[in-house]
Design a protein around this motif. Sequence first.
Motif, mmCIF file in Angstrom:
data_model
loop_
_atom_site.group_PDB
_atom_site.id
_atom_site.type_symbol
_atom_site.label_atom_id
_atom_site.label_comp_id
_atom_site.label_asym_id
_atom_site.label_seq_id
_atom_site.Cartn_x
_atom_site.Cartn_y
_atom_site.Cartn_z
ATOM 1 N N PRO A 33 0.957 -1.636 0.245
ATOM 2 C CA PRO A 33 0.054 -0.310 0.308
ATOM 3 C C PRO A 33 0.687 1.632 -0.587
ATOM 4 C CG PRO A 33 0.390 -0.745 1.890
ATOM 5 C CD PRO A 33 0.928 -2.021 1.327
ATOM 6 N N CYS A 34 1.634 1.694 -1.550
ATOM 7 C CA CYS A 34 2.508 2.781 -1.048
ATOM 8 C C CYS A 34 2.700 3.039 -2.807
ATOM 9 C CB CYS A 34 3.746 2.081 -0.725
ATOM 10 S SG CYS A 34 4.934 3.555 -0.283
ATOM 11 N N ARG A 35 2.348 4.561 -2.755
ATOM 12 C CA ARG A 35 2.808 4.582 -3.976
ATOM 13 C C ARG A 35 4.203 5.219 -4.005
ATOM 14 N NH1 ARG A 35 -1.281 8.829 -7.323
ATOM 15 N NH2 ARG A 35 -1.090 9.978 -5.380
ATOM 16 N N ILE A 36 4.958 5.122 -5.066
ATOM 17 C CA ILE A 36 6.744 6.134 -5.577
ATOM 18 C C ILE A 36 6.918 6.506 -6.172
ATOM 19 C CG2 ILE A 36 8.923 5.691 -5.031
ATOM 20 C CD1 ILE A 36 8.962 2.581 -3.671
ATOM 21 N N GLN A 37 7.228 8.015 -6.367
ATOM 22 C CA GLN A 37 7.381 8.598 -7.800
ATOM 23 C C GLN A 37 8.308 9.888 -7.206
ATOM 24 O OE1 GLN A 37 2.646 11.003 -8.381
ATOM 25 N NE2 GLN A 37 3.503 10.434 -6.237
ATOM 26 N N GLY A 38 8.642 10.020 -8.357
ATOM 27 C CA GLY A 38 10.077 10.901 -8.111
ATOM 28 C C GLY A 38 9.463 12.210 -9.296
ATOM 29 N N ILE A 39 10.594 13.317 -9.168
ATOM 30 C CA ILE A 39 10.621 14.459 -10.294
ATOM 31 C C ILE A 39 12.393 13.841 -10.697
ATOM 32 C CG2 ILE A 39 11.136 15.303 -8.096
ATOM 33 C CD1 ILE A 39 8.792 17.657 -10.149
ATOM 34 N N MET A 40 13.005 15.029 -12.039
ATOM 35 C CA MET A 40 14.238 14.821 -12.111
ATOM 36 C C MET A 40 14.235 16.054 -12.755
ATOM 37 S SD MET A 40 14.640 11.887 -15.016
ATOM 38 C CE MET A 40 15.003 10.363 -14.249
ATOM 39 N N PRO A 41 14.527 17.484 -11.981
ATOM 40 C CA PRO A 41 14.309 18.632 -11.635
ATOM 41 C C PRO A 41 15.316 19.117 -13.258
ATOM 42 C CG PRO A 41 14.355 18.203 -9.912
ATOM 43 C CD PRO A 41 15.052 16.960 -10.433
ATOM 44 N N ALA A 42 15.691 20.374 -13.639
ATOM 45 C CA ALA A 42 17.145 20.836 -14.122
ATOM 46 C C ALA A 42 17.332 21.175 -12.425
ATOM 47 C CB ALA A 42 16.864 21.681 -14.780
ATOM 48 N N ALA A 43 17.985 21.695 -12.658
ATOM 49 C CA ALA A 43 19.487 23.089 -12.063
ATOM 50 C C ALA A 43 18.309 24.049 -10.874
ATOM 51 C CB ALA A 43 20.914 23.939 -12.852
ATOM 52 N N MET A 44 18.422 23.768 -9.856
ATOM 53 C CA MET A 44 17.540 24.737 -9.386
ATOM 54 C C MET A 44 18.564 25.858 -8.357
ATOM 55 S SD MET A 44 14.656 22.565 -7.245
ATOM 56 C CE MET A 44 16.140 21.204 -7.384
ATOM 57 N N ASP A 45 17.487 26.884 -8.337
ATOM 58 C CA ASP A 45 18.884 28.175 -6.896
ATOM 59 C C ASP A 45 18.507 28.247 -6.002
ATOM 60 O OD1 ASP A 45 19.711 30.439 -6.843
ATOM 61 O OD2 ASP A 45 18.035 31.864 -6.997
ATOM 62 N N THR A 46 19.324 26.767 -5.723
ATOM 63 C CA THR A 46 20.167 26.328 -3.855
ATOM 64 C C THR A 46 20.865 26.620 -3.069
ATOM 65 O OG1 THR A 46 20.578 24.139 -4.823
ATOM 66 C CG2 THR A 46 18.058 24.627 -5.073
ATOM 67 N N PRO A 47 20.937 26.401 -2.024
ATOM 68 C CA PRO A 47 22.342 26.598 -1.838
ATOM 69 C C PRO A 47 23.791 25.442 -2.156
ATOM 70 C CG PRO A 47 21.378 26.712 0.306
ATOM 71 C CD PRO A 47 20.697 26.228 -1.534
ATOM 72 N N MET A 48 23.689 24.350 -2.712
ATOM 73 C CA MET A 48 24.319 23.570 -3.323
ATOM 74 C C MET A 48 25.009 24.237 -4.431
ATOM 75 S SD MET A 48 23.208 19.591 -4.142
ATOM 76 C CE MET A 48 22.600 19.648 -6.254
ATOM 77 N N MET A 49 24.037 24.787 -5.059
ATOM 78 C CA MET A 49 24.122 24.803 -6.437
ATOM 79 C C MET A 49 26.033 26.432 -7.176
ATOM 80 S SD MET A 49 23.471 22.734 -8.814
ATOM 81 C CE MET A 49 23.496 23.468 -10.088
ATOM 82 N N GLU A 50 25.777 26.502 -6.131
ATOM 83 C CA GLU A 50 26.819 28.065 -5.494
ATOM 84 C C GLU A 50 27.893 27.737 -5.418
ATOM 85 O OE1 GLU A 50 26.499 29.483 -1.862
ATOM 86 O OE2 GLU A 50 24.772 30.021 -1.924
ATOM 87 N N GLN A 51 28.327 26.314 -5.564
ATOM 88 C CA GLN A 51 29.672 26.110 -6.526
ATOM 89 C C GLN A 51 30.282 25.774 -7.844
ATOM 90 O OE1 GLN A 51 30.294 21.515 -5.208
ATOM 91 N NE2 GLN A 51 28.157 21.646 -5.160
ATOM 92 N N TRP A 52 28.933 25.451 -8.916
ATOM 93 C CA TRP A 52 29.319 25.870 -10.135
ATOM 94 C C TRP A 52 29.016 27.456 -10.526
ATOM 95 C CZ3 TRP A 52 30.680 21.425 -11.466
ATOM 96 C CH2 TRP A 52 30.764 20.896 -11.033
ATOM 97 N N GLN A 53 28.750 27.521 -9.856
ATOM 98 C CA GLN A 53 28.808 29.635 -10.615
ATOM 99 C C GLN A 53 27.584 29.978 -11.294
ATOM 100 O OE1 GLN A 53 32.798 30.174 -10.929
ATOM 101 N NE2 GLN A 53 32.748 31.473 -8.404
ATOM 102 N N ILE A 54 26.678 29.368 -11.513
ATOM 103 C CA ILE A 54 25.798 29.144 -12.570
ATOM 104 C C ILE A 54 24.890 30.273 -12.027
ATOM 105 C CG2 ILE A 54 23.731 27.923 -13.684
ATOM 106 C CD1 ILE A 54 24.753 25.063 -12.652
ATOM 107 N N PRO A 55 24.489 31.145 -13.825
ATOM 108 C CA PRO A 55 23.682 32.021 -13.418
ATOM 109 C C PRO A 55 22.624 31.830 -12.814
ATOM 110 C CG PRO A 55 24.721 32.566 -14.730
ATOM 111 C CD PRO A 55 25.006 31.266 -14.968
ATOM 112 N N ALA A 56 22.131 32.677 -11.641
ATOM 113 C CA ALA A 56 20.417 32.202 -11.674
ATOM 114 C C ALA A 56 19.439 32.517 -12.299
ATOM 115 C CB ALA A 56 20.363 33.481 -9.972
ATOM 116 N N GLU A 57 19.897 33.507 -13.016
ATOM 117 C CA GLU A 57 18.619 34.013 -14.632
ATOM 118 C C GLU A 57 17.981 31.872 -15.156
ATOM 119 O OE1 GLU A 57 22.001 35.569 -16.054
ATOM 120 O OE2 GLU A 57 20.782 35.165 -14.266
#
Length: 246
Positions: A184-208
């Motif tokens: 009795p469990c549904r499992i879903q997932g999502i594959m986002p592109a790059a998001m404006d989060t603290p983890m991405m700061e190291q890659w120096q991708i423009p916020a836009e």
Amino acid sequence: MPAVAGRVAFVTGGASGLGQATCLALAAAGAHVVAADVNSDGAATTVEQVTAAGGSAAARVFDVTDADHRVAAMAELFAAHGEAFDILVNVAGIDRPGYLVDVDEAAYAQVFAVNCHGPVFLMKEFLNGYLGVRTGDREAEIFNVLSISAVTVGSGAVAYNSSKAAFTKATEIFQTEVRDFSHPCRIQGIMPAAMDTPMMEQWQIPAERMMDPADVAAEILHALQRPSTVLGQNLIFTPRPENFPR
């Protein structure tokens, strides 16, 4: 459509970025959210934001790579909330750049521990715990944050891309198992592109060029509210081309 109001959701990585945005979205829809993170101050800040908006939340210091943390958290939440605790959202993730000539073994292993191994065994603890307390006919929900990096190739990102590919495959296998064994469990997932989060700061991708975590969190909420007849699926979620300047 199943509502999230009155249900309890455990969100890993709840201290910042997409985890924080997901906590806010679920709480706004009426769920009690547990913001779980190794960053206790950040988790507390998430709770403050939820409660300031009129929602219900609690913070929990939680390391998804620690087996004792996984077992204790699931046992305590099921003991406190019973079958009302039926939503797990795996958001926590880290990235450690490394190229073929200098990739660090310890850093590589840490990325896999956070992005794949820990969530896999947390799913195990969650489902077993839910099976032990369930009395009604509602399905539990597991939602995994994967990444478009699971199907793309990025130079210098061997640990992150490989771990997300492995976690995506594990998610697909578990989706098959819950159907084969009628769990009795549904499992879903999502594959986002790059998001404006603290983890991405190291890659120096423009916020836009990055996505807003709130948009991804809204899609997670929408997916959790799909009719129960919609089986688990993994969505690739990227900005509209006109909003993604090149």
